[in-house]
Design an enzyme around this catalytic site. Structure first.
Site, mmCIF file in Angstrom:
data_model
loop_
_atom_site.group_PDB
_atom_site.id
_atom_site.type_symbol
_atom_site.label_atom_id
_atom_site.label_comp_id
_atom_site.label_asym_id
_atom_site.label_seq_id
_atom_site.Cartn_x
_atom_site.Cartn_y
_atom_site.Cartn_z
ATOM 1 N N ALA A 1 12.871 16.722 7.219
ATOM 2 C CA ALA A 1 13.042 17.508 5.996
ATOM 3 C C ALA A 1 12.662 16.643 4.801
ATOM 4 O O ALA A 1 12.375 15.461 4.938
ATOM 5 C CB ALA A 1 14.486 17.969 5.882
ATOM 6 N N LYS A 2 12.685 17.290 3.656
ATOM 7 C CA LYS A 2 12.315 16.599 2.410
ATOM 8 C C LYS A 2 13.125 15.336 2.178
ATOM 9 O O LYS A 2 12.605 14.329 1.737
ATOM 10 C CB LYS A 2 12.540 17.547 1.230
ATOM 11 C CG LYS A 2 11.256 18.080 0.654
ATOM 12 C CD LYS A 2 11.408 18.312 -0.845
ATOM 13 C CE LYS A 2 10.127 18.886 -1.420
ATOM 14 N NZ LYS A 2 10.172 20.318 -1.546
ATOM 15 N N ARG A 3 14.417 15.414 2.517
ATOM 16 C CA ARG A 3 15.274 14.266 2.222
ATOM 17 C C ARG A 3 14.871 13.023 3.026
ATOM 18 O O ARG A 3 15.298 11.913 2.736
ATOM 19 C CB ARG A 3 16.748 14.612 2.466
ATOM 20 C CG ARG A 3 17.118 14.794 3.914
ATOM 21 C CD ARG A 3 18.472 15.487 4.090
ATOM 22 N NE ARG A 3 18.443 16.354 5.244
ATOM 23 C CZ ARG A 3 18.622 15.932 6.480
ATOM 24 N NH1 ARG A 3 18.898 14.673 6.717
ATOM 25 N NH2 ARG A 3 18.543 16.768 7.497
#
Ligand code: GLU
Length: 437
Positions: A201-203
């Site tokens: 994911a983006k994180r």
């Protein structure tokens, strides 16, 4: 194998992210390896979610990565073909109309078996699959249906796509069967996980392809990195595009999830910064210096081709990204360089006369080569009775703002006598000011 036809079929609902880019790359490599055809098919039939901007971004990302396509389609241009296939299903009694939509009737019992080239045999109980809308009430086809009709119509031989679509495959197989068509070969590639082993994911730092470009990643490095997300070839880590094409095949795609490691991407980028042709690297450096606000286009032009090339050559060994490289080139341009707070203590009053004298001799140098600058500096130091090591670090820091970098005289030659003299003079003043405090 011949006549391989594969497609990358993104839905233009957002930017092209690394997961999608990996799917595109695997399809492209498979097509190029087998001298087949690579198709880019934009799956834009969901009009509420698709945007032209996303299509532009996907195309720009593919171009930047060098993933060229042999055929291009937009699914919305093909809606008549989808409608004809829906009419055929209605005619065969395999579909029905309700609530203004057309539904595909899924058998209530039995099993649908997916023979996946990577995941192996996967069984689905038909009773767990629900009837499926194939044409929405606005007449647009849904993903599973348009995908089957287009894969058939485009003669797709292998559907290589992310694991998240494995659950769609039994529905698609039932559609093939109902239409009397042979399905293609399916190969679902394993998920990409973040370093903490949860879905990427983006994180985790996973970004859009164009964001990596903005951060100074080379396309060679991103392609190399993405290829290794789930595929391997012995212990080799650095691959040229030609090597990837020569070596890539589905047999070497693993069946367990790949882990996305941004440190590895930075390492590969460093490797690629050292490998690409110098003129290309210099052009990137010029571009990033301007984009990062390090210097104006005029200042870059004033630097001249030869010095730009030399800078690229000397700075590439120490940079992981083009952004880092551009920032480390700040000292090449007129103006002050910020001094690290921790190093201010180096500029003692005792150093002032030496730095002032060095500024004078450097200013007088007419041949700005490393050798000429070295001779001038060493000559002045000998006259002052000082060893080079007494002033080398303060000099480097005064000129570049950093403790590390290429060889001292290379650095002086790159910045040029005028800039060096100005910064040494300013450093001498700084040394003197410490006495007054
Ligand atoms: N449009 C689908 C997606 O973007 C394509 C899936 C497929 O390759 O069949 O996920």
């Amino acid at each position: 194998m011949s006549n391989v036809r594969v497609r990358f079929a993104p839905s233009p609902t957002g930017f092209l992210h690394v997961g999608g880019a990996r799917t595109a790359l695997f399809n492209w490599l498979f097509a190029r390896h087998h001298k087949g055809t690579f198709i880019l098919r934009i799956e834009d039939t969901d009009r509420t979610r698709s945007t032209d901007e996303a299509i532009d971004q996907i195309i720009a990302s593919m171009r930047w990565l060098g993933l060229d396509w042999d055929e291009f389609y937009r699914q919305t241009d093909r809606v008549e073909i989808h409608r004809r296939a829906a009419a055929e299903l209605l005619r065969r009694g395999a579909a029905y109309e309700a609530d203004g939509a057309v539904w595909f009737r899924v058998p209530k019992d039995g099993v649908t078996v997916v023979e996946d080239q990577l995941a192996g045999q996967v069984q689905f109980q038909n009773r767990e699959l629900k009837d499926l809308v194939i044409l929405r009430s606005d007449g647009t086809p849904t993903y599973n249906f348009a995908c089957v009709v287009d894969d058939r119509d485009m003669g797709i031989t292998h559907v290589i796509r992310g694991d998240e679509h494995l659950n769609n495959t039994p529905k698609q197989l039932l559609l093939y069967r109902a239409l009397g068509w042979d399905p293609p070969i399916f190969a679902h590639i394993p998920l990409i996980l973040g370093p903490d082993k949860t879905k990427l994911a983006k994180r985790h730092g996973a970004l859009s392809v164009l964001e990596y470009r903005r951060r100074g990643i080379l396309p060679e490095a991103l392609v190399n990195f993405l290829a290794r997300l789930g595929w391997s070839h012995g212990d080799q880590e650095v691959f040229t595009r030609d090597e990837l094409i020569a070596f890539f095949d589905l047999d070497d795609v693993g069946t367990s999830a790949a882990v996305f490691d941004e440190q590895k991407l930075l390492w590969l980028n460093h490797e690629w910064l050292r490998r690409i042709a110098l003129p290309r690297l210099a052009a990137f450096l010029a571009e990033f210096v301007v984009v990062e606000g390090v210097a104006t286009p005029d200042a870059v032009a004033a630097l001249g081709e030869a010095r730009l090339l030399r800078a690229a050559e000397l700075l590439r060994d120490r940079s992981r990204t083009l952004v880092e490289m551009a920032q480390s080139a700040r000292f090449l341009f007129p103006g002050e360089v910020p001094l690290p707070e921790d190093d201010r203590g180096l500029f003692t009053p005792e150093l002032a006369p030496a730095l002032a004298r060095l500024a004078e001799v450097v200013a007088a140098v007419t041949d700005p080569s490393p050798a000429a600058l070295e001779a001038a500096v060493r000559g002045a130091l000998a006259a002052l009775g000082l060893p080079l090591k007494a002033v080398a670090l303060p000099m480097r820091i005064a000129v570049t703002g950093s403790r590390v970098g290429p060889g001292l005289f290379d650095v002086l030659a790159l910045a040029g006598p005028e800039i060096v003299a100005a910064r040494l003079r300013a450093a001498a003043t700084r040394c003197r000011e410490r006495t007054e405090r």
